[in-house]
Structures are given as C-alpha cells and as structure tokens.
Design an enzyme around this catalytic site. Structure first.
Site, PDB file in Angstrom:
ATOM      1  N   ARG A  59       0.874  -1.181   0.000  1.00  0.00           N
ATOM      2  CA  ARG A  59       0.000   0.000   0.000  1.00  0.00           C
ATOM      3  C   ARG A  59       0.903   1.220   0.000  1.00  0.00           C
ATOM      4  O   ARG A  59       2.098   1.127   0.140  1.00  0.00           O
ATOM      5  CB  ARG A  59      -1.038  -0.025   1.132  1.00  0.00           C
ATOM      6  CG  ARG A  59      -0.688  -0.660   2.419  1.00  0.00           C
ATOM      7  CD  ARG A  59       0.395   0.022   3.191  1.00  0.00           C
ATOM      8  NE  ARG A  59       0.147   1.448   3.308  1.00  0.00           N
ATOM      9  CZ  ARG A  59       1.075   2.338   3.557  1.00  0.00           C
ATOM     10  NH1 ARG A  59       2.358   1.981   3.698  1.00  0.00           N
ATOM     11  NH2 ARG A  59       0.790   3.626   3.649  1.00  0.00           N
ATOM     12  N   GLY A  60       0.246   2.380  -0.177  1.00  0.00           N
ATOM     13  CA  GLY A  60       1.020   3.611  -0.352  1.00  0.00           C
ATOM     14  C   GLY A  60       1.096   3.889  -1.850  1.00  0.00           C
ATOM     15  O   GLY A  60       1.426   2.988  -2.635  1.00  0.00           O
ATOM     16  N   ALA A  61       0.783   5.127  -2.242  1.00  0.00           N
ATOM     17  CA  ALA A  61       0.596   5.433  -3.663  1.00  0.00           C
ATOM     18  C   ALA A  61       1.781   5.024  -4.562  1.00  0.00           C
ATOM     19  O   ALA A  61       1.594   4.291  -5.547  1.00  0.00           O
ATOM     20  CB  ALA A  61       0.275   6.920  -3.818  1.00  0.00           C
ATOM     21  N   ARG A 100      -7.196  -0.552  -7.115  1.00  0.00           N
ATOM     22  CA  ARG A 100      -7.578   0.519  -6.176  1.00  0.00           C
ATOM     23  C   ARG A 100      -7.810   1.806  -6.979  1.00  0.00           C
ATOM     24  O   ARG A 100      -7.074   2.055  -7.951  1.00  0.00           O
ATOM     25  CB  ARG A 100      -6.510   0.730  -5.092  1.00  0.00           C
ATOM     26  CG  ARG A 100      -6.426  -0.432  -4.094  1.00  0.00           C
ATOM     27  CD  ARG A 100      -5.544  -0.102  -2.903  1.00  0.00           C
ATOM     28  NE  ARG A 100      -6.192   0.790  -1.954  1.00  0.00           N
ATOM     29  CZ  ARG A 100      -5.554   1.337  -0.911  1.00  0.00           C
ATOM     30  NH1 ARG A 100      -4.272   1.082  -0.708  1.00  0.00           N
ATOM     31  NH2 ARG A 100      -6.187   2.127  -0.067  1.00  0.00           N
ATOM     32  N   GLN A 206      -2.158   2.528   9.778  1.00  0.00           N
ATOM     33  CA  GLN A 206      -0.854   2.651   9.105  1.00  0.00           C
ATOM     34  C   GLN A 206       0.163   3.369   9.994  1.00  0.00           C
ATOM     35  O   GLN A 206       1.364   3.081   9.943  1.00  0.00           O
ATOM     36  CB  GLN A 206      -1.001   3.451   7.792  1.00  0.00           C
ATOM     37  CG  GLN A 206      -1.662   2.703   6.661  1.00  0.00           C
ATOM     38  CD  GLN A 206      -3.160   2.926   6.620  1.00  0.00           C
ATOM     39  OE1 GLN A 206      -3.791   3.250   7.616  1.00  0.00           O
ATOM     40  NE2 GLN A 206      -3.758   2.736   5.457  1.00  0.00           N
ATOM     41  N   ASP A 247      -2.050  10.959  -2.410  1.00  0.00           N
ATOM     42  CA  ASP A 247      -2.432   9.905  -3.367  1.00  0.00           C
ATOM     43  C   ASP A 247      -2.817  10.492  -4.721  1.00  0.00           C
ATOM     44  O   ASP A 247      -2.763   9.804  -5.738  1.00  0.00           O
ATOM     45  CB  ASP A 247      -3.576   9.070  -2.807  1.00  0.00           C
ATOM     46  CG  ASP A 247      -3.076   8.211  -1.656  1.00  0.00           C
ATOM     47  OD1 ASP A 247      -2.959   8.745  -0.536  1.00  0.00           O
ATOM     48  OD2 ASP A 247      -2.737   7.050  -1.904  1.00  0.00           O
ATOM     49  N   ASN A 257      -5.494  12.444   0.203  1.00  0.00           N
ATOM     50  CA  ASN A 257      -4.576  11.633   1.012  1.00  0.00           C
ATOM     51  C   ASN A 257      -5.409  10.867   2.044  1.00  0.00           C
ATOM     52  O   ASN A 257      -6.640  10.986   2.095  1.00  0.00           O
ATOM     53  CB  ASN A 257      -3.520  12.521   1.683  1.00  0.00           C
ATOM     54  CG  ASN A 257      -2.407  11.703   2.317  1.00  0.00           C
ATOM     55  OD1 ASN A 257      -1.851  10.803   1.684  1.00  0.00           O
ATOM     56  ND2 ASN A 257      -2.079  11.966   3.565  1.00  0.00           N
ATOM     57  N   LYS A 258      -4.722  10.091   2.843  1.00  0.00           N
ATOM     58  CA  LYS A 258      -5.397   9.218   3.822  1.00  0.00           C
ATOM     59  C   LYS A 258      -6.450   9.970   4.637  1.00  0.00           C
ATOM     60  O   LYS A 258      -6.223  11.102   5.059  1.00  0.00           O
ATOM     61  CB  LYS A 258      -4.310   8.611   4.741  1.00  0.00           C
ATOM     62  CG  LYS A 258      -4.793   7.668   5.809  1.00  0.00           C
ATOM     63  CD  LYS A 258      -5.683   6.548   5.304  1.00  0.00           C
ATOM     64  CE  LYS A 258      -5.059   5.741   4.186  1.00  0.00           C
ATOM     65  NZ  LYS A 258      -6.068   4.881   3.487  1.00  0.00           N
TER      66      LYS A 258
HETATM   67  O1  MRU Z   1      -4.529   3.169   1.987  1.00  0.00           O
HETATM   68  P1  MRU Z   1      -3.052   3.375   1.876  1.00  0.00           P
HETATM   69  O2  MRU Z   1      -2.273   2.861   3.028  1.00  0.00           O
HETATM   70  O3  MRU Z   1      -2.517   2.917   0.535  1.00  0.00           O
HETATM   71  O4  MRU Z   1      -2.916   4.966   1.889  1.00  0.00           O
HETATM   72  C1  MRU Z   1      -1.633   5.540   1.866  1.00  0.00           C
HETATM   73  C2  MRU Z   1      -1.645   7.005   1.983  1.00  0.00           C
HETATM   74  O5  MRU Z   1      -2.682   7.634   2.037  1.00  0.00           O
HETATM   75  C3  MRU Z   1      -0.334   7.707   1.946  1.00  0.00           C
HETATM   76  O6  MRU Z   1      -0.353   8.839   2.748  1.00  0.00           O
HETATM   77  C4  MRU Z   1      -0.045   8.125   0.496  1.00  0.00           C
HETATM   78  O7  MRU Z   1      -0.227   7.051  -0.362  1.00  0.00           O
HETATM   79  C5  MRU Z   1       1.312   8.650   0.342  1.00  0.00           C
HETATM   80  S1  MRU Z   1       2.477   7.324   0.470  1.00  0.00           S
HETATM   81  C6  MRU Z   1       3.999   7.869   0.094  1.00  0.00           C
END
Ligand code: MRU
Length: 358
Positions: A59-61, A100, A206, A247, A257-258
């Site tokens: 996970r993470g963009a 996603r 996270q 994201d 973002n999250k």
């Molecule tokens: O749902 P996730 O864990 O994939 O969400 C991740 C985030 O929102 C991060 O803040 C974002 O992707 C930046 S990661 C470098």
C-alpha cells in the site's frame, strides 16, 4: 507463496524496503502482518499482484504504482509462448487498473508500461523492455524521494523542530526512503528533528503499525498518538510542521490523502502550524481540475467494526468507511515534489511547475 527472510534495509539508508524484484518474480513484504511478523510473499503472475494491491499486502501510492508495473512484467513473462502476447499483457494492465481507485500513481505507472508495450515487436522484446521500464519507475521513485527531502529542508528553517505526520509515507509506502517520512529522515540526518508525532491513522492503523515501526527501527524519536489527540498536540506549540504524503494532487493544488488529512490541515491552520504535502510528480494529475473529481475509495465496514478480527462495535452496525479525503489547496502551505517546492499552491503555480502535463 511465502519467502522467509529478515528485513531488507539497504546500504543507501533507504529504510526497510518492501518491494524486491528478483528478475523472474516479485517479493512484497506483507504489510498486513506488521509489526508482529515480517512475512514476504512472492508473486509470479499479474492477477495475484492485483489482489495484493487490493488487499493491502502492499500500500502507499508510489508502492502501488511500482508493484503494478512489475505485475505487467510478470504478465509479459507468462504470455511469452502465446500468439496473442500483446493482448494478454493489455488485459493484465486493465485488471491491475481495477485494484484501487484513488492513488493516481497506479494509473500513471500502468500508462508508462502500456506506452512501452506499444513499441514492442515480439514477446521477448516486451519482456526485456517492460522489465527495464518497471525498474526505471522503481529507481526514479527512490531518487525523487531523496530529492524531495533536500527541497523540503530548504524551506523548513534551521532550528531543530518537532513534526506531526499521518498514515505511513515511508520506505514501506514507496520504492524506498519515503515521501513525507523521507523528509523526516532528512531532518533527522541533518540534526534538525527533535520528535515525530505519528497519528495512529484509524481505521487501518498505518501510523501505529507501520510508521511507528519504521521510525523505531532507525532510532528516530517517535511518539504515537490517537488521531483525536492531534488538536491538543498542535496547541502545545512544539510542532512546527505537519507533513503528509498524497495519493492524488489535482490541477488546482487540491490533495487527496489518507482519511483524516483534511481535518489535520484545518487544525494546523487554526494553530498557526505549517502544512506540507510531499509527493513525487507521479502523484500529480493535471487532467483533473479539482479534488472533487477524485474517486474516493470506500472499503469494507469490517475495517472499522473490528481490529485484527476482534469486534469493537456491535455486530452488523452500519459503517461509512471512506479511506481518503481531499484537502483544499488553500489549507496547504507547500507541495514538495522532485521538481521543486510550490508554496501556497493554486492553479497558476501548479501549471507553472507542471507545464507539460496540462
Ligand atoms: O490506503 P493506503 O495505506 O494505501 O494509503 C496511503 C496514503 O494515504 C499515503 O499517505 C499516500 O499514499 C502517500 S504514500 C507515500
């Protein structure tokens, strides 16, 4: 398949790497199991990579984009004997794109892979060229993160400071080093960091499961807090910057973002704390006019009703679980990409920084 191995910290101090390409298979550190267990899963086909993205093994963009690119390579390797190899690879691209919806890095990486595929004349050429492209996407992400760390420090002031962050934006969420957490690493190495407050980041946690673990492993002072403690922490005055990842960033500087990022930005503005977004240019989507155009992923209610299988809410209670939110540009003091820093982002400054993307 699982691989047993201890954590992969690399010699360039990029943090704990979570994506390893082995030439004929992909290995991902299963982020659902952290911090309890470090389990590596291995992948030889695109379908299981798409499932791993959907199920948050990775996970993470940026990490999602990189993994999807390797998924396309795996599809090419599997289709090498078939007459319709190009069709098979394109079908895998489409499947990976369904995994996603919010992080644009996924679609950006798949677009790069598709463009590279179009020029290939044979299955063998596709394997070689797509492998090169995926490795380039991976390496460019690491280089962008290191550069963003340098750009960010240039605007943050010399005095040692505390910062607050949300979600996980570190080595685990990227090719290595991290975006917002990369800035934290850079501050720490420059002796300009006193402490990181890490929001636990409900509901997937996270912050507590990944960020606290990543920072602890490197001896970076981290204090974990419940998301709802952020206002109290910002009022106390030692946090100078809230630093988050992204994201998707739209043409007017709005940032997805999250979930919880938007409320943090409001809190930061109220308390006179500066708010920084750190993301590679692969997160920028100049095709979308504003944040209201961004598809916001909603995940299953069980993520809110239970923690690791243990119920924390009445069975069957209705849940609303959007996992991203949109922070309007006017609440953001700086967007940092590898191209440079945009202070007080708006449509004009975004266009000036990304002219070729308009
Ligand atoms: O749902 P996730 O864990 O994939 O969400 C991740 C985030 O929102 C991060 O803040 C974002 O992707 C930046 S990661 C470098």
């Amino acid at each position: 398949m699982t691989e047993n191995r201890s954590n992969h910290s690399d010699s360039d101090n990029l943090g704990t790497l979570a994506i390893l390409w082995h030439g004929d298979y992909l290995a991902l550190l299963d982020q659902r199991q952290l911090p309890d267990q470090e389990i590596w899963l291995t992948f030889t086909d695109a379908r299981t990579v798409a499932n791993a993205i959907r199920d948050m093994v990775v996970r993470g963009a940026p990490a999602i984009g990189i993994s999807a690119a390797y998924g396309v390579v795996l599809a090419a390797r599997q289709s090498k004997d078939a007459g319709h190899w190009k069709f098979d690879i394109e079908a895998a691209v489409d499947m990976l794109a369904q995994s996603r919806p919010t992080a644009v890095n996924l679609f950006w990486a798949l677009e790069r892979m598709k463009t590279r595929l179009q020029a290939c004349q044979s299955a063998a050429e596709a394997i070689a060229n797509l492998t090169g492209e995926a490795e380039a996407i991976h390496a460019e992400d690491v280089a962008a993160n290191q550069l963003m760390g340098r750009h960010a420090l240039a605007i943050m002031g010399e005095e040692p400071m505390a910062v607050l962050t949300h979600c996980n934006t570190g080595a685990l969420a990227t090719g290595g080093y991290g975006t917002a957490l990369g800035v934290v690493r850079s501050l720490w190495r420059a002796n300009r960091l006193t402490r990181v407050y890490a929001d636990e980041t409900r509901p997937w946690l996270q912050g507590s499961r990944l960020t606290a673990w990543e920072l602890q492993q490197e001896g970076i002072p981290v204090t974990l807090n419940a998301d709802s403690a952020a206002a109290q922490i910002l009022r106390q005055g030692d946090v100078r910057w809230v630093i988050v990842g992204a994201d998707r960033i739209t043409a007017n500087g709005d940032v997805a973002n999250k979930i919880g990022t938007y409320s943090l930005a409001i809190l930061a503005r109220h308390h006179g704390v500066r708010f920084m977004v750190v993301a590679p240019s692969s997160t920028v989507d100049m095709a979308l006019a504003s944040g209201s155009d961004i598809p916001i992923e909603e995940r299953d209610g069980t993520e809110v009703r239970a923690v690791r299988g243990v119920a924390i809410a009445p069975e069957g209670v209705e849940v609303y679980n959007p996992v991203f939110d949109v922070t309007p540009a006017e609440l953001i003091d700086a967007i940092v990409t590898e191209n440079g820093v945009i202070e007080r982002p708006d449509r004009e400054s975004m266009k000036a920084m990304f002219p070729a993307r308009v």
